[in-house]
Design a protein around this motif. Structure first.
Motif, mmCIF file in Angstrom:
data_model
loop_
_atom_site.group_PDB
_atom_site.id
_atom_site.type_symbol
_atom_site.label_atom_id
_atom_site.label_comp_id
_atom_site.label_asym_id
_atom_site.label_seq_id
_atom_site.Cartn_x
_atom_site.Cartn_y
_atom_site.Cartn_z
ATOM 1 N N PRO A 25 0.828 -1.212 0.000
ATOM 2 C CA PRO A 25 0.000 0.000 0.000
ATOM 3 C C PRO A 25 0.862 1.261 0.000
ATOM 4 O O PRO A 25 1.929 1.304 0.635
ATOM 5 N N CYS A 26 0.396 2.276 -0.723
ATOM 6 C CA CYS A 26 1.108 3.554 -0.736
ATOM 7 C C CYS A 26 0.106 4.684 -0.892
ATOM 8 O O CYS A 26 -1.090 4.449 -1.078
ATOM 9 N N LEU A 27 0.594 5.899 -0.814
ATOM 10 C CA LEU A 27 -0.202 7.100 -1.051
ATOM 11 C C LEU A 27 0.279 7.746 -2.334
ATOM 12 O O LEU A 27 1.488 7.810 -2.596
ATOM 13 N N ARG A 28 -0.683 8.233 -3.105
ATOM 14 C CA ARG A 28 -0.359 8.945 -4.341
ATOM 15 C C ARG A 28 -1.108 10.275 -4.371
ATOM 16 O O ARG A 28 -2.187 10.397 -3.803
ATOM 17 N N TYR A 29 -0.524 11.234 -5.066
ATOM 18 C CA TYR A 29 -1.184 12.500 -5.339
ATOM 19 C C TYR A 29 -1.340 12.613 -6.848
ATOM 20 O O TYR A 29 -0.347 12.676 -7.572
ATOM 21 N N GLY A 31 -1.885 10.480 -9.000
ATOM 22 C CA GLY A 31 -1.160 9.414 -9.675
ATOM 23 C C GLY A 31 0.309 9.312 -9.333
ATOM 24 O O GLY A 31 0.940 8.289 -9.579
ATOM 25 N N GLY A 32 0.891 10.366 -8.787
ATOM 26 C CA GLY A 32 2.319 10.346 -8.459
ATOM 27 C C GLY A 32 2.564 9.843 -7.043
ATOM 28 O O GLY A 32 1.810 10.163 -6.119
ATOM 29 N N PHE A 33 3.633 9.073 -6.873
ATOM 30 C CA PHE A 33 3.968 8.511 -5.562
ATOM 31 C C PHE A 33 4.257 9.599 -4.539
ATOM 32 O O PHE A 33 4.967 10.565 -4.833
ATOM 33 N N LEU A 34 3.688 9.403 -3.317
ATOM 34 C CA LEU A 34 3.948 10.303 -2.192
ATOM 35 C C LEU A 34 4.725 9.626 -1.078
ATOM 36 O O LEU A 34 5.768 10.100 -0.647
ATOM 37 N N ALA A 35 4.150 8.505 -0.579
ATOM 38 C CA ALA A 35 4.716 7.888 0.624
ATOM 39 C C ALA A 35 4.188 6.472 0.792
ATOM 40 O O ALA A 35 3.155 6.111 0.231
ATOM 41 N N MET A 36 4.923 5.698 1.595
ATOM 42 C CA MET A 36 4.483 4.355 1.967
ATOM 43 C C MET A 36 5.295 3.900 3.171
ATOM 44 O O MET A 36 6.355 4.457 3.464
ATOM 45 N N MET A 37 4.786 2.896 3.846
ATOM 46 C CA MET A 37 5.538 2.271 4.937
ATOM 47 C C MET A 37 6.258 1.045 4.381
ATOM 48 O O MET A 37 5.686 0.278 3.603
#
Length: 103
Positions: A25-29, A31-37
């Motif tokens: 799982p990750c976060l996108r803005y 469509g662009g990658f933002l962050a993940m653990m």
């Protein structure tokens, strides 16, 4: 604040969504990658400017992200010992993504 605790605040922002990166799982803005653990080592990965990555590494907070032997110049690991600042780092990644979209 933990990553999980920061999720509700960041997901309330326009254009931010959950997705996956490298089957995690990750976060996108927009469509662009933002962050993940990352699980091993347990750390937050954020995408910020190359200069900011170098600043975080130089001051001893960040760790270079190079799991594939290729250095990701805009990605940095923030170890769990800095978990209290994870929300700020995720919002910093969002600000960087928004800045790049505005160009």
């Amino acid at each position: 604040m933990s990553y999980e605790s920061a999720l509700s605040a960041i997901l309330a922002q326009d254009g931010v969504e959950t997705s996956t990166m490298m089957s995690a799982p990750c976060l996108r803005y927009r469509g662009g990658f933002l962050a993940m653990m990352l699980e091993k080592p347990e750390a937050l990965i954020i995408k910020v400017s190359a200069e900011r990555v170098n600043d975080l590494i130089t001051c001893g907070i960040g760790i270079e992200f190079n799991v594939t032997t290729k250095r990701f110049k805009e990605w940095v690991l923030i170890p769990q010992e800095h978990e209290g600042d994870y929300e700020a780092y995720v919002f910093e990644a969002l600000a960087y993504a928004q800045e790049r979209q505005d160009k």
